[in-house]
Design an enzyme around this catalytic site. Structure first.
Site, PDB file in Angstrom:
ATOM      1  N   GLU A  89      54.825  40.728  49.165  1.00 15.69           N
ATOM      2  CA  GLU A  89      54.979  41.755  48.134  1.00 15.69           C
ATOM      3  C   GLU A  89      53.712  42.622  48.080  1.00 15.69           C
ATOM      4  OE1 GLU A  89      55.426  41.617  43.227  1.00 15.69           O
ATOM      5  OE2 GLU A  89      54.706  39.874  44.312  1.00 15.69           O
ATOM      6  N   HIS A  90      53.906  43.947  48.011  1.00 16.72           N
ATOM      7  CA  HIS A  90      52.751  44.836  47.812  1.00 16.72           C
ATOM      8  C   HIS A  90      52.402  44.860  46.329  1.00 16.72           C
ATOM      9  CE1 HIS A  90      50.307  48.582  48.017  1.00 16.72           C
ATOM     10  NE2 HIS A  90      50.767  48.699  46.786  1.00 16.72           N
ATOM     11  N   LEU A  91      51.129  44.719  46.033  1.00 13.33           N
ATOM     12  CA  LEU A  91      50.679  44.840  44.643  1.00 13.33           C
ATOM     13  C   LEU A  91      49.657  45.968  44.539  1.00 13.33           C
ATOM     14  CD1 LEU A  91      50.161  41.053  43.734  1.00 13.33           C
ATOM     15  CD2 LEU A  91      52.061  42.524  43.039  1.00 13.33           C
ATOM     16  N   ASP A 217      39.745  29.662  48.614  1.00 16.06           N
ATOM     17  CA  ASP A 217      38.793  30.640  49.193  1.00 16.06           C
ATOM     18  C   ASP A 217      38.535  31.729  48.150  1.00 16.06           C
ATOM     19  OD1 ASP A 217      37.163  32.056  50.891  1.00 16.06           O
ATOM     20  OD2 ASP A 217      38.780  32.832  52.157  1.00 16.06           O
TER      21      ASP A 217
HETATM   22  N1  LIG Z   1      49.692  42.040  48.535  1.00 17.09           N
HETATM   23  C1  LIG Z   1      48.866  43.075  48.670  1.00 17.09           C
HETATM   24  N2  LIG Z   1      49.201  44.297  48.227  1.00 17.09           N
HETATM   25  C2  LIG Z   1      48.386  45.356  48.394  1.00 17.09           C
HETATM   26  N3  LIG Z   1      47.163  45.290  48.961  1.00 17.09           N
HETATM   27  C3  LIG Z   1      46.755  44.090  49.415  1.00 17.09           C
HETATM   28  C4  LIG Z   1      47.578  42.921  49.292  1.00 17.09           C
HETATM   29  N4  LIG Z   1      46.920  41.861  49.823  1.00 17.09           N
HETATM   30  C5  LIG Z   1      45.749  42.353  50.265  1.00 17.09           C
HETATM   31  N5  LIG Z   1      45.635  43.675  50.019  1.00 17.09           N
HETATM   32  C6  LIG Z   1      44.491  44.550  50.356  1.00 17.09           C
HETATM   33  O1  LIG Z   1      43.992  44.213  51.649  1.00 17.09           O
HETATM   34  C7  LIG Z   1      42.639  43.753  51.572  1.00 17.09           C
HETATM   35  C8  LIG Z   1      42.414  42.617  52.555  1.00 17.09           C
HETATM   36  O2  LIG Z   1      43.322  41.569  52.250  1.00 17.09           O
HETATM   37  P1  LIG Z   1      43.011  40.043  52.610  1.00 17.09           P
HETATM   38  O3  LIG Z   1      41.770  39.600  51.912  1.00 17.09           O
HETATM   39  O4  LIG Z   1      44.239  39.264  52.344  1.00 17.09           O
HETATM   40  O5  LIG Z   1      42.752  40.173  54.173  1.00 17.09           O
HETATM   41  P2  LIG Z   1      41.962  39.255  55.193  1.00 17.09           P
HETATM   42  O6  LIG Z   1      41.887  39.964  56.482  1.00 17.09           O
HETATM   43  O7  LIG Z   1      42.569  37.901  55.200  1.00 17.09           O
HETATM   44  O8  LIG Z   1      40.544  39.275  54.501  1.00 17.09           O
HETATM   45  P3  LIG Z   1      39.301  38.314  54.335  1.00 17.09           P
HETATM   46  O9  LIG Z   1      39.586  37.039  55.068  1.00 17.09           O
HETATM   47  O10 LIG Z   1      38.196  39.120  54.852  1.00 17.09           O
HETATM   48  O11 LIG Z   1      39.189  38.075  52.827  1.00 17.09           O
HETATM   49  C9  LIG Z   1      42.437  43.364  50.119  1.00 17.09           C
HETATM   50  O12 LIG Z   1      41.112  43.490  49.715  1.00 17.09           O
HETATM   51  C10 LIG Z   1      43.349  44.342  49.379  1.00 17.09           C
HETATM   52  O13 LIG Z   1      42.701  45.575  49.212  1.00 17.09           O
END
Ligand SMILES: Nc1ncnc2c1ncn2[C@@H]1O[C@H](COP(=O)(O)OP(=O)(O)OP(=O)(O)O)[C@@H](O)[C@H]1O
Length: 309
Positions: A89-91, A217
């Protein structure tokens, strides 16, 4: 990728919204679909499927507790070109400001959720006149998780274990130190660890630890707020000591005093908290050393020396 996504999601429309959100590990991108807006994380590493399966299972577990908002997971899809995507889901998220206190309360609710389930379960089983097996409650009496989860991209050893001190020493710290030894052959770290592991049980004298579902985390980059309240995302869940969650929370900022006081109103600090907090941060310094290299060696060594004083 988009053709495969359309098929897997059963959507005719898949239109990029222009919202992207790359973290350190994966790239992110939002799309409008027939059934609403989704956020898609893309990762081309060979470990991507394991990593996203763990994230999906973590979100499902947190969602079930109905304590703190997380994005609803949709699907993990393997790409024909290698790598994997995770659809959720996008938030619409912004930096955590006015909902810090709410996050403290809701995180504490998440952490006591399993204990409440256990208490209810035990009460039902002690009630005279009621047979066993009344309840459909999911209760967890061990430490671990049903699948591996990745803090960063390295998988955690989540095999179930009865004893927290053994779990944390062996499946968290020893596992990281094994990687340090393999990658860097660091004598000083290995010698400090040989001394420290003997001391670990002392940090847990008279502390009662009931398995708590953890985000796993919870650094400042994995918390935010939506219009109606706080949200946490990118979990690496397992059942562990609730205090573990506050280790990384204290390392990179992002949590203010209203968060902590709301949390500790519900889960008061137990004696010896400060030392254990360092012990829990040690895992994350080692994990960062194993992910990002020697920049985290100094902190890992000095925290071990501190714990040995
Ligand atoms: N469900 C979502 N809806 C909208 N934006 C999101 C969502 N999940 C993540 N994001 C955006 O994407 C960014 C990165 O997400 P996330 O931390 O899940 O990625 P990652 O590559 O696993 O990062 P890391 O391991 O560096 O924390 C978030 O900071 C947020 O801005």
């Amino acid at each position: 990728m988009e053709g495969k996504l359309k098929k897997e999601l059963g959507t005719a429309m898949l239109k990029s919204t222009g919202h992207s959100g790359g973290g350190c590990i994966s790239e992110g991108q939002s799309y409008d679909t027939d059934t609403g807006r989704v956020f898609v994380k893309i990762n081309h590493k060979s470990e991507a499927k394991l990593m996203f399966d763990g994230e999906m299972a973590s979100l499902e577990a947190i969602l079930k507790t109905e304590t703190v908002k997380v994005p609803k997971p949709v699907k993990v899809v393997e790409l024909d070109t290698g790598g994997c995507v995770f659809v959720m889901e996008h938030l619409d998220m912004r930096g955590l400001t006015k909902y810090s206190k709410h996050l403290g309360e809701q995180l504490a609710d998440l952490h006591v959720h399993n204990k409440r389930q256990l208490d209810t379960f035990n009460k039902e089983h002690q009630t005279v006149g009621k047979g066993a097996g009344q309840s459909e409650l999911a209760v967890v009496e061990k430490f671990g998780f049903r699948v591996p989860t990745c803090c960063g991209y390295l998988p955690q050893e989540n095999e179930w274990q009865d004893d927290w001190v053994t779990f944390y020493s062996q499946q968290r710290l020893q596992h990281q130190l094994n990687m340090v030894e393999k990658s860097y052959g660091d004598r000083e770290a290995i010698e400090l660890w040989a001394q420290l592991q003997l001391k670990i049980p002392q940090f847990f004298k008279d502390v009662e630890i009931v398995p708590a579902l953890l985000h796993g985390d919870l650094w400042g980059g994995n918390v935010a707020q939506c219009a109606m309240g706080p949200v946490i995302f990118d979990p690496a869940s397992f059942y562990g000591h609730s205090e573990y969650e506050l280790g990384i929370a204290g390392m990179f900022g992002g949590f203010n005093s209203s968060f902590y006081s709301a949390y500790h109103d519900k889960i008061p600090q137990a004696p010896g908290f400060a030392k254990r907090n360092q012990l829990y941060q040690l895992f994350h310094y080692l994990n960062h050393w194993n992910h990002f290299g020697g920049g985290y060696r100094g902190s890992s060594i000095s925290i071990m020396k501190n714990l040995l004083k």
